[in-house]
Scaffold this active site. Structure first.
Site, PDB file in Angstrom:
ATOM      1  N   CYS A   1      -0.431  -0.951   1.927  1.00  0.00           N
ATOM      2  CA  CYS A   1      -0.807   0.316   1.279  1.00  0.00           C
ATOM      3  C   CYS A   1      -0.274   0.420  -0.148  1.00  0.00           C
ATOM      4  O   CYS A   1      -0.833   1.153  -0.959  1.00  0.00           O
ATOM      5  CB  CYS A   1      -0.244   1.494   2.056  1.00  0.00           C
ATOM      6  SG  CYS A   1      -0.518   1.431   3.809  1.00  0.00           S
TER       7      CYS A   1
ATOM      8  N   HIS B   1      -6.199   4.499   9.124  1.00  0.00           N
ATOM      9  CA  HIS B   1      -6.834   3.638   8.119  1.00  0.00           C
ATOM     10  C   HIS B   1      -7.029   2.263   8.753  1.00  0.00           C
ATOM     11  O   HIS B   1      -6.182   1.822   9.540  1.00  0.00           O
ATOM     12  CB  HIS B   1      -5.913   3.433   6.903  1.00  0.00           C
ATOM     13  CG  HIS B   1      -6.086   4.424   5.779  1.00  0.00           C
ATOM     14  ND1 HIS B   1      -5.050   4.737   4.925  1.00  0.00           N
ATOM     15  CD2 HIS B   1      -7.159   5.125   5.339  1.00  0.00           C
ATOM     16  CE1 HIS B   1      -5.478   5.602   4.019  1.00  0.00           C
ATOM     17  NE2 HIS B   1      -6.744   5.859   4.247  1.00  0.00           N
TER      18      HIS B   1
ATOM     19  N   ARG C   1      -4.412  14.696  -1.695  1.00  0.00           N
ATOM     20  CA  ARG C   1      -4.427  13.397  -2.381  1.00  0.00           C
ATOM     21  C   ARG C   1      -5.489  13.328  -3.488  1.00  0.00           C
ATOM     22  O   ARG C   1      -5.487  12.366  -4.264  1.00  0.00           O
ATOM     23  CB  ARG C   1      -4.642  12.247  -1.368  1.00  0.00           C
ATOM     24  CG  ARG C   1      -3.493  12.105  -0.373  1.00  0.00           C
ATOM     25  CD  ARG C   1      -3.431  10.723   0.251  1.00  0.00           C
ATOM     26  NE  ARG C   1      -3.136   9.684  -0.722  1.00  0.00           N
ATOM     27  CZ  ARG C   1      -3.085   8.395  -0.444  1.00  0.00           C
ATOM     28  NH1 ARG C   1      -3.332   7.981   0.783  1.00  0.00           N
ATOM     29  NH2 ARG C   1      -2.810   7.508  -1.382  1.00  0.00           N
TER      30      ARG C   1
END
Ligand code: ARG
Length: 267
Positions: free
Chosen positions: A261, A166, A91
């Protein structure tokens, strides 16, 4: 409800969205239907626009399938972005693409002076504090500088279940006194901290949290949630006086991401 009304957000058009690596337990390689993903994303954009939110769009680059998860890119406040330090190399290139977008669109750019990981999905404002989920993506070592750079009190919360990697997978702030959480995602001490700090703390059931109930977007009296959450959750939202907008994000769940997200709040 006294939640802040969001004025402007950034989303990434999922032109090259797929799952081809695994960095969280949700990810199912090569199962995404790109056309359905695009339709679901367009529905989400339409809902946000119907709430009178200005939607800015960044185009996706081909080498970064998770670039669609705009919230992870950093924290924007007062026209300045504090860019994420992604934990996984897959990422890390996203940061360059978003950095360029923020620069071209007149935002100030800031970054941590070190390489301690933090990703936007782990950082949620609660009143005048920033809660940071640590353990899987954000490092507790990032918290000191986050606090200094944003001039805000930071409270780290230790996440203990990789399924909720998360903070935005298991914690949903509604306003400065109310939030939802899934206790088992947090260490015992972090559960105790949340119970002390959040005056109206609602528990999410396992069924609710696994249907991405926590991964929602709140603006004023409106909440955008993933389709398919249990009635007990939507009943609680109704009791809080929220207007519920549902959107199917099934394709994005195959990468471990939901409504929250996909949205980075700019204003
Ligand atoms: N596949 C992405 C990752 O594992 C999903 C990110 C979802 N973002 C979020 N804020 N929960 O990094």
């Amino acid at each position: 409800m006294d939640s802040k009304k969001v004025k402007r957000v950034l989303l990434c058009r999922p032109t090259y969205f797929t799952v081809d690596y695994v960095i969280n337990p949700h990810m199912k390689p090569y199962t995404v239907d790109g056309n359905i993903a695009l339709l679901q994303w367009e529905n989400l954009v339409a809902i946000l626009q119907s709430l009178e939110i200005k939607v800015d769009v960044i185009d996706q680059k081909e080498d970064v399938p998770d670039m669609v998860f705009a919230t992870d890119q950093g924290i924007v406040r007062d026209g300045v972005v504090l860019l994420a330090n992604f934990r996984y190399k897959q990422r890390q290139p996203e940061r360059i693409y978003y950095r360029d977008w923020f620069r071209e669109n007149g935002f100030g750019l800031r970054a941590l002076s070190n390489i301690f990981p933090f990703e936007g999905g782990d950082t949620l404002f609660f009143g005048d504090m920033l809660f940071v989920g640590t353990g899987f993506r954000a490092s507790i070592s990032s918290c000191e500088e986050l606090s200094r750079k944003l001039n805000i009190d930071v409270m780290p919360l230790r996440l203990v279940d990789p399924f909720f990697y998360h903070l935005d997978m298991s914690f949903l702030p509604i306003n400065k006194t109310t939030a939802f959480y899934y206790p088992a995602a947090f260490s015992k001490n972090s559960q105790n901290l949340l119970q002390k700090i959040v005056p109206n703390l609602y528990e999410l059931s396992e069924e609710a949290v696994k249907s991405y109930a926590a991964n929602a977007f709140v603006s004023g009296d409106d909440i955008v949630i993933s389709a398919g959450t249990p009635k007990s959750f939507t009943d609680d939202l109704h009791k809080l006086g929220l207007n519920i907008h549902e959107v199917d994000v099934s394709e994005f769940k195959k990468a471990g991401g939901g409504v929250h997200c996909l949205i980075n709040v700019l204003e």
